[in-house]
Design an enzyme around this catalytic site. Sequence first.
Site, PDB file in Angstrom:
ATOM      1  CE  LYS A 115      -4.424   0.635   2.304  1.00 26.57           C
ATOM      2  NZ  LYS A 115      -5.120   0.525   3.595  1.00 26.57           N
TER       3      LYS A 115
HETATM    4  O1  G3P Z   1      -7.690   1.155   5.400  1.00 28.78           O
HETATM    5  C1  G3P Z   1      -7.973   2.446   4.941  1.00 28.78           C
HETATM    6  C2  G3P Z   1      -9.309   3.006   5.347  1.00 28.78           C
HETATM    7  O2  G3P Z   1     -10.316   2.066   5.113  1.00 28.78           O
HETATM    8  C3  G3P Z   1      -9.348   3.634   6.704  1.00 28.78           C
HETATM    9  O3  G3P Z   1     -10.643   3.962   7.111  1.00 28.78           O
HETATM   10  O4  G3P Z   1     -12.179   4.563   8.930  1.00 28.78           O
HETATM   11  O5  G3P Z   1      -9.744   5.130   9.158  1.00 28.78           O
HETATM   12  O6  G3P Z   1     -11.192   6.375   7.569  1.00 28.78           O
HETATM   13  P1  G3P Z   1     -10.955   5.069   8.256  1.00 28.78           P
END
Ligand code: G3P
Length: 215
Positions: A83
Amino acid sequence: MKIFLDTANLKQIKEAVSWGIVDGVTTNPTLCSREEESFEDLIKEICRIVSGPISVECVSSRADEIIKEARSLAKLADNVVVKIPIGIEGLKAIKALAQEGIKANTTLVFSPMQALLAAKAGARYVSPFVGRLDDVSHDGMDLVDQIVTIFNNYGFDTEVIVASIRHPLHIVETALIGADIATLPFAALEKMVKHPLTDIGIERFLKDWEKVKVK
Ligand code: G3P
């Protein structure tokens, strides 16, 4: 639509795998920081449990450092996808890694142009963060719609991972738009299954079954 789990928690991953619907996993430094296991052991175990792509984030800043880090992450298991946050250094790294056959998931994507550049550089996946856009009063799903249209217009085979999903409506919209993948926190996955009318229906059927004359 493929379903990925957005977690580094082994218990959640094992449970969801037992439901038979997990196609991959995405992790990030925040998710990994919540777990007890050492980073390397954790990633190896996730890669063992799920045979699909497992995204693991690079934390280096310069392209040469990202490339070095990505190569070592890719050695942890065959199904590791690195990533890489979108940016100039990230694009350089994605290009070089694609030439070596290392797949990249471009993360922290907040505009259609970032997604276009990532696809041109050779990213296997792009991850628009819908919830974080909603949080600042931009419709995150509009971004997904734009990216899917752009990729279709030009025939890019880069897959769109809808990330930062907060609730089941994000998942419905992902499927209606036709994005390739939704990566879900375990709680969102649980909400997908449940419906109060299903529970009421089961309760009623079981009650009525007691009155059925069975031989
Ligand atoms: O893994 C990346 C993403 O899905 C993170 O989500 O909830 O931290 O905005 P969030």
